[in-house]
Every structure is written in C-alpha cells, then in structure tokens.
Write a protein that holds these residues in place. Structure first.
Motif, PDB file in Angstrom:
ATOM      1  N   ILE A   1       0.839  -1.203   0.000  1.00 45.66           N
ATOM      2  CA  ILE A   1       0.000   0.000   0.000  1.00 45.66           C
ATOM      3  C   ILE A   1       0.875   1.254   0.000  1.00 45.66           C
ATOM      4  N   ILE A   2       1.931   1.233   0.838  1.00 42.97           N
ATOM      5  CA  ILE A   2       2.817   2.408   0.901  1.00 42.97           C
ATOM      6  C   ILE A   2       3.527   2.601  -0.444  1.00 42.97           C
ATOM      7  N   SER A   3       4.056   1.503  -1.010  1.00 39.34           N
ATOM      8  CA  SER A   3       4.713   1.593  -2.325  1.00 39.34           C
ATOM      9  C   SER A   3       3.768   2.168  -3.362  1.00 39.34           C
ATOM     10  N   GLY A   4       2.534   1.648  -3.366  1.00 40.00           N
ATOM     11  CA  GLY A   4       1.545   2.113  -4.335  1.00 40.00           C
ATOM     12  C   GLY A   4       1.255   3.590  -4.169  1.00 40.00           C
ATOM     13  N   PHE A   5       1.125   4.009  -2.905  1.00 38.52           N
ATOM     14  CA  PHE A   5       0.853   5.420  -2.634  1.00 38.52           C
ATOM     15  C   PHE A   5       2.006   6.299  -3.119  1.00 38.52           C
ATOM     16  N   LEU A   6       3.241   5.896  -2.783  1.00 34.54           N
ATOM     17  CA  LEU A   6       4.407   6.708  -3.161  1.00 34.54           C
ATOM     18  C   LEU A   6       4.527   6.803  -4.674  1.00 34.54           C
ATOM     19  N   LEU A   7       4.294   5.669  -5.352  1.00 41.30           N
ATOM     20  CA  LEU A   7       4.389   5.666  -6.811  1.00 41.30           C
ATOM     21  C   LEU A   7       3.333   6.594  -7.406  1.00 41.30           C
ATOM     22  N   ALA A   8       2.095   6.490  -6.912  1.00 35.61           N
ATOM     23  CA  ALA A   8       1.017   7.337  -7.424  1.00 35.61           C
ATOM     24  C   ALA A   8       1.325   8.809  -7.144  1.00 35.61           C
ATOM     25  N   PHE A   9       1.873   9.074  -5.969  1.00 33.31           N
ATOM     26  CA  PHE A   9       2.213  10.450  -5.578  1.00 33.31           C
ATOM     27  C   PHE A   9       3.216  11.052  -6.566  1.00 33.31           C
ATOM     28  N   ILE A  10       4.277  10.307  -6.834  1.00 37.13           N
ATOM     29  CA  ILE A  10       5.323  10.790  -7.754  1.00 37.13           C
ATOM     30  C   ILE A  10       4.757  10.956  -9.167  1.00 37.13           C
ATOM     31  N   ILE A  11       3.929   9.995  -9.597  1.00 30.04           N
ATOM     32  CA  ILE A  11       3.362  10.072 -10.951  1.00 30.04           C
ATOM     33  C   ILE A  11       2.489  11.320 -11.077  1.00 30.04           C
ATOM     34  N   SER A  12       1.727  11.620 -10.022  1.00 29.62           N
ATOM     35  CA  SER A  12       0.885  12.814 -10.048  1.00 29.62           C
ATOM     36  C   SER A  12       1.745  14.082 -10.077  1.00 29.62           C
ATOM     37  N   LEU A  13       2.768  14.122  -9.239  1.00 30.44           N
ATOM     38  CA  LEU A  13       3.658  15.272  -9.159  1.00 30.44           C
ATOM     39  C   LEU A  13       4.379  15.489 -10.488  1.00 30.44           C
ATOM     40  N   ASP A  14       4.626  14.395 -11.196  1.00 33.61           N
ATOM     41  CA  ASP A  14       5.423  14.398 -12.418  1.00 33.61           C
ATOM     42  C   ASP A  14       4.640  14.881 -13.629  1.00 33.61           C
ATOM     43  N   ASP A  15       3.326  14.726 -13.577  1.00 29.12           N
ATOM     44  CA  ASP A  15       2.562  14.874 -14.814  1.00 29.12           C
ATOM     45  C   ASP A  15       2.593  16.287 -15.378  1.00 29.12           C
ATOM     46  N   PHE A  16       2.872  16.367 -16.664  1.00 27.39           N
ATOM     47  CA  PHE A  16       2.798  17.667 -17.324  1.00 27.39           C
ATOM     48  C   PHE A  16       1.707  17.708 -18.388  1.00 27.39           C
ATOM     49  N   ILE A  17       1.700  16.735 -19.304  1.00 27.78           N
ATOM     50  CA  ILE A  17       0.864  16.833 -20.503  1.00 27.78           C
ATOM     51  C   ILE A  17      -0.618  16.938 -20.151  1.00 27.78           C
ATOM     52  N   ILE A  18      -1.113  15.993 -19.344  1.00 25.83           N
ATOM     53  CA  ILE A  18      -2.539  15.973 -19.039  1.00 25.83           C
ATOM     54  C   ILE A  18      -2.918  17.223 -18.239  1.00 25.83           C
ATOM     55  N   THR A  19      -2.081  17.559 -17.238  1.00 27.60           N
ATOM     56  CA  THR A  19      -2.343  18.752 -16.432  1.00 27.60           C
ATOM     57  C   THR A  19      -2.415  19.992 -17.315  1.00 27.60           C
ATOM     58  N   ASN A  20      -1.487  20.095 -18.258  1.00 24.41           N
ATOM     59  CA  ASN A  20      -1.428  21.262 -19.127  1.00 24.41           C
ATOM     60  C   ASN A  20      -2.720  21.425 -19.931  1.00 24.41           C
ATOM     61  N   PHE A  21      -3.359  20.303 -20.271  1.00 28.39           N
ATOM     62  CA  PHE A  21      -4.610  20.371 -21.029  1.00 28.39           C
ATOM     63  C   PHE A  21      -5.796  20.758 -20.158  1.00 28.39           C
ATOM     64  N   VAL A  22      -5.863  20.220 -18.940  1.00 26.30           N
ATOM     65  CA  VAL A  22      -7.092  20.399 -18.149  1.00 26.30           C
ATOM     66  C   VAL A  22      -6.948  21.434 -17.039  1.00 26.30           C
ATOM     67  N   LYS A  23      -5.848  22.188 -17.019  1.00 27.54           N
ATOM     68  CA  LYS A  23      -5.631  23.094 -15.886  1.00 27.54           C
ATOM     69  C   LYS A  23      -6.432  24.400 -15.998  1.00 27.54           C
ATOM     70  N   GLY A  24      -6.760  24.813 -17.214  1.00 19.07           N
ATOM     71  CA  GLY A  24      -7.469  26.086 -17.368  1.00 19.07           C
ATOM     72  C   GLY A  24      -6.528  27.263 -17.197  1.00 19.07           C
ATOM     73  N   ALA A  25      -7.019  28.444 -17.507  1.00 16.93           N
ATOM     74  CA  ALA A  25      -6.174  29.635 -17.443  1.00 16.93           C
ATOM     75  C   ALA A  25      -5.891  30.026 -16.003  1.00 16.93           C
ATOM     76  N   GLY A  26      -4.663  30.464 -15.735  1.00 17.29           N
ATOM     77  CA  GLY A  26      -4.316  30.998 -14.422  1.00 17.29           C
ATOM     78  C   GLY A  26      -3.986  29.953 -13.373  1.00 17.29           C
ATOM     79  N   MET A  27      -4.276  28.684 -13.672  1.00 17.02           N
ATOM     80  CA  MET A  27      -4.009  27.618 -12.709  1.00 17.02           C
ATOM     81  C   MET A  27      -2.668  26.972 -13.079  1.00 17.02           C
ATOM     82  N   GLU A  28      -1.772  26.827 -12.100  1.00 17.39           N
ATOM     83  CA  GLU A  28      -0.477  26.222 -12.412  1.00 17.39           C
ATOM     84  C   GLU A  28      -0.131  25.131 -11.411  1.00 17.39           C
ATOM     85  N   THR A  29       0.517  24.072 -11.887  1.00 18.09           N
ATOM     86  CA  THR A  29       1.197  23.151 -10.981  1.00 18.09           C
ATOM     87  C   THR A  29       2.692  23.359 -11.233  1.00 18.09           C
ATOM     88  N   LEU A  30       3.546  22.746 -10.418  1.00 17.76           N
ATOM     89  CA  LEU A  30       4.986  22.993 -10.594  1.00 17.76           C
ATOM     90  C   LEU A  30       5.465  22.711 -12.015  1.00 17.76           C
TER      91      LEU A  30
END
Lengths: 306, 267
Positions: free
Chosen positions: B192-221
């Motif tokens: 469970i911990i491994s799965g959580f950490l992996l999902a956490f990093i994958i979410s933190l890492d994402d650029f392409i999908i976030t860039n499409f659905v973020k809308g104007a003015g909203m930014e992630t790192l």
C-alpha cells in the motif's frame, strides 16, 4: 514464506461475495473519466469545428478529410493526397523507432551486466537505473537541453579538450529529439530485459560453450531467442510513449522535428485551434498504438502456446 | 576464464548508461549553485538561486504552483490507493467472476492509452459536460491515471500473502472487516505504501494531461516550470529542479526501504 508452504500464492476467495461493491469505484472512475471521454473524443472527431475552438454538433468527415486529402485552397479542386500530416506521423514513427533502437543497443548490455552481478551489487545497479524514472520528466528534459545546448557544458568541455573546434549544433535537430526520447525512456528498456535475463538459465550458455560455440554465437542463437519476450516488452514500453511524446520534441526540437504530440497540442491552443481535427489526429495515434499492442499481445499469446 | 556470463564491452555499456542517465542531472545540480547571473560562466558557489526561488520576483507563482502540485498529489494518490486496495481485494481474493479480464484491462487502460490522447479526451469531456477547467478537473484526471500505478504494487503484495491468516481470523469469529483491518491490511502495508508513493510521484510528475485540463491561471509545478523554460533556462529553474530531484530521490529511497522491510517480514 520460506519454510511454511511451497505455494505462497494467496489466491483465496474470501471476498467472493462483495466483488461488485469493491470494484464499483474502479469501474466508475475509469469508466466515467477515461472510457467515456475517449468515446466522446471519437464522436468529436466527426463534428464541425467552431470558430474559436470548440465544436458545432454537425456530423462531418471534414477532420479526416483535412488530414488525408488536399482539395486546394478553396476546397473545390480534385482531391490529392495531403502529405503534411502523414509526414508528421511518419516522422514521429521514425523518431520513436530510432530512439527505441538506441535504447535497445545501450539497454541490453546494461540489463545483461546488471543481471549477472552478485545479488548485493545487482540491487545497487537496479536502484541507480530506476532513480531517473522517478525524476520529473520535464526536469530531465530541461537538464538535457541545458547540457547539450550550443554553448552548454558538453560543447565547452569537448572544445576545451580539443575534440571539436566549433560547438556542435545539437539542439533543434532530429538527433536531439532522438536523444531526448532515448534519455526519457531508457529505464523502460532496461527493466524488462533485466527481468528476462535474470530468469535465464545460464546452463544453456555453458552447454553451448562446451559444444565450442563462441560467446557471440551463443548470444545470438541461444540467449536472444530465450530473452526475446523481455526485449519486445522493453521495445513496446519505449516505442509507445515515444510516439506520442510532447516534451522532448517540443523542448529539444524545432520546426523541422515537429511530432504528433505537438500537432495535437496545437489544435487545442486558443482560437487557432481545431478541436475535431485534434480529436481525429488523437484517434489516428491511438489506432496506431492499438495496432502495435495487438501485434504484441498476439506474439505473446503465440509464445505462451508453444 | 570469466565464464559464460561475461561479454566484453557490456561493462562499458552499463557505465555509459549510468553516465547518460545522470550527467544532465548532475550538471544542472552543479549549476544551480552558480553565483553568476549568466548560465554559461561559473561565478563561484552560492545559494542565491535557492533564495531567489523563495523570495525572488517569481516566488509567489512558484509557491502557489508547489501548493497546488502537492495537495493534488496527496489527494489523488490517497484516492487512487483506496480505490486500488478495494480493486485488488476483488481481483485477487474474489475468486472467478464474470468480467474479471475486462476489469483487469480497465485498470490498466490508463497505461495503454498515450498520455496526449488521455489529455485530449479528458479536456473534451470536461468541456462537453460544462465543467470549468481548474483545480477540480486536474484532480479528477490525476486520480484516474494514478489508479494503475497504485494497483500494481498493492496487487503484487496481496498475491504473495497466503489467505490462511484471514481464514484463521474468520474461523475465530472475526467479521470480514475485522479480518481485513487487523490481519490483512497490516500485511499489505508495504504494498500500500509503495503504491501510494508511486502514485504520488506520478501525479507530481505529470505535465501533458495537467497542461490540457488546468485552465487559465491555474499552475502546478511542472506547468509553471514549463512556462518559465519557454523563455530560456534560468538559474532559478535549476534550483527548483534540484529541489524536485532531491524530493524524488528521497521518495524512491523510502519506497525501496519499505519494500525491503516488506520482504523481510514475509520470510
């Protein structure tokens, strides 16, 4: 489980009665937020483009027509094949294929080397190869660009040791994009091959050596056929994401290295966009990927049947 | 005689592989401590770009982006992990049932469909149902594509746990929930911990999908970094990159140790 039982596989059925409720969240989330959107995207690819991005609900083949056919500036000439987008797609396939090949050339020896280390060193090597996979892809791509740019550290050090006199123009070339893709997905090649080599029975190699086969003949005739599933898995894992990659071509390439990812991305930017066309390009990309995956699944099923 | 495992040149290739993987990261880490404003010349060791990230002109933007990234990653990874635990119980402890292979395909679907296609499809979906793109749409998209990453280590772990422990608990009149909470879940914890950490990093890492659905003015790192990099690689970006690098290495090391402990408790 050592010493308790020879069958550690926990395949009980203690949750048989409540399978439905346990799976509802998965079905709902992936069904509503992925399957439904993909179906909707298929529908959108047949709609009419609205002026400022977005769509009008009139069904048409215009997006696919624009992709494959050129009917002249006013759309009244007899259709000829439109090469612009086909070229972008074939270039993407080529770039992804070259990146996959470089990954294989570097990845296979690496995976082999790691799998033949003693367990302790093997764990360290595996750890080192896995870390970059966990590092943000954007950061890795930016770092690579920083390293290979015109007056970047790579060119400066090559010039200072006198290997080259002028900086190599690496950024904005096909090579930079291939290098970027290779760099992005190299761990995906190493890990499945490693897993295959680790299971390989080295007695086979010893038998071949006893029968006077050279190392390289043994590698070609004995090892490669046995670890082939791992190699194919690695190639798929590198090729598929490379095909639709956005960051490497966007940051490392230029206009001449335009790939599918950027083409699709462009269709959803502001008022110049064309949503149905973008959806159609995404559908074509997804079809290509599905073809690759189906061939892979077939090959694997045949391999298991043997 | 070095044996059949040895091939000349393979060591060199493995070393080359590591050099290629690490050279850009090491170079950027070194240059993030560069005291000079120019990215080409070396101006001595300095923390100034790290200070710049927290107090410089772009600091508010990066802080807001970092906050969004971290909260989205925590919520998305937690939700995906909960969904994945339930799914793994059904898939591995549920016996045979109708639609099992279809469900398996569904769980893995986010890994099969190219990221850019998921991005386009998700944007079209949110636009069609009239949901304004922003924090919520990023979160929904992240939960969806994190599910398989959380599922894989959890299911692998559950597969390796004998069901005799739960059987024993049930024989002693524990309810199914008690048996899960007191017996099975602690055994599954490393997965469970491994799965959580992996999902956490994958979410933190994402650029392409976030860039499409973020809308104007909203930014992630990642989208904030991408926006900055478009105008050239500045030293403060290298400082942020180095910090994110450190976070990633910390997480992968954590997950590695959790797995090691997990293996030890099993044997």
């Amino acid at each position: 489980m050592a010493g308790i039982t020879p069958t550690p596989q926990g395949n009980g059925s203690g949750y048989r009665g409540i399978v439905g409720p346990l799976l509802i969240p998965t079905w709902a989330v992936i069904g509503i937020f992925l399957v439904l959107p993909v179906l909707l995207m298929a529908v959108y690819s047949f709609l009419t483009k609205e002026f400022r991005g977005g769509v009008v609900w009139d069904f048409t083949l215009a997006a696919y027509d624009q992709f494959f056919l050129n009917r002249g500036l006013f759309g009244d000439e007899p259709p000829v094949i439109e090469w612009t987008y086909i070229t972008i797609f074939s270039r993407s396939i080529w770039q992804a294929a070259v990146a996959t090949l470089i990954c294989l050339i570097v990845g296979f020896p690496t995976a082999w080397f790691i799998a033949t280390r003693p367990p302790q060193t093997r764990a360290i090597w595996l750890f080192l190869v896995t870390i970059p996979y966990w590092v943000n892809l954007l950061i890795r791509t930016v770092s690579l660009k920083f390293l290979i740019r015109e007056n970047g550290p790579l060119n400066e050090s090559l010039m200072s040791i006198g290997l080259i006199t002028d900086p190599l123009p690496l950024v904005n070339t096909n090579l930079a994009v291939q290098l970027g893709l290779f760099y992005s997905y190299l761990p995906f090649m190493v890990l499945p091959i490693y897993a295959a080599v680790e299971r390989y029975n080295f007695a086979l190699s010893e038998a071949a050596a006893d029968l006077y086969a050279s190392r390289w003949v043994t590698l070609r005739e004995i090892v490669l056929p046995v670890v082939k599933p791992g190699i194919i898995a690695g190639c798929i894992l590198v090729f598929v994401p490379s095909l639709g990659a956005f960051l490497a071509p966007d940051l490392l390439g230029g206009a001449k290295t335009f790939m599918i990812g950027s083409l699709i991305d462009e269709q959803f930017r502001g008022s110049q966009g064309n949503w149905p066309f973008g959806a159609a390009a995404a559908m074509i990309l997804m079809t290509l990927v599905l073809i690759v995956l189906t061939i892979y699944a077939r090959a694997q099923a045949r391999g298991e049947a043997k | 005689m070095k044996g059949v495992r040895h091939y000349p040149g393979f060591l060199a290739m493995a070393v080359a592989c590591l050099v290629i993987l690490y050279a850009p990261l090491i170079v950027v880490t070194i240059y993030s401590f560069n005291g000079s404003t120019s990215i080409t010349s070396w101006g001595g060791f300095s923390w100034r770009w790290y200070a710049d990230v927290f107090t410089g002109p772009e600091a508010p933007r990066f802080k807001a982006a970092a906050w969004n990234s971290i909260t989205i990653a925590v919520i998305a990874a937690t939700s995906a992990t909960a969904i994945a635990v339930a799914a793994s119980l059904a898939m591995i402890r549920g016996g045979r049932f109708k639609g099992k292979s279809a469900t398996f395909a569904l769980i893995n679907l986010p890994l099969m469909v190219p990221e850019i296609v998921i991005a386009v499809a998700t944007l079209i979906f949110f636009s069609a149902i009239g949901l304004t793109t922003g924090y919520l749409t990023i979160l929904i998209a992240h939960i969806t594509f994190c599910i398989p990453f959380a599922y894989l280590p959890i299911a692998a772990r559950l597969q390796g746990i004998e069901d005799a422990y739960e059987q024993a608990a049930r024989d002693l009149y524990a309810t199914r929930w008690q048996a899960f909470r007191l017996i099975l879940m602690p055994l599954m914890m490393p997965g469970i911990i491994s799965g959580f950490l992996l999902a956490f990093i994958i979410s933190l890492d994402d650029f392409i999908i976030t860039n499409f659905v973020k809308g104007a003015g909203m930014e992630t790192l990642p989208t904030a970094i991408f926006g900055s990099v478009k105008q050239g690689i500045k030293p403060n970006i290298m400082a942020i990159s180095t910090m994110m690098l450190a976070v990633s290495i910390l997480f992968v090391t954590l997950s590695y140790y959790v797995n090691r402990i997990g293996q030890r408790t099993r044997s």
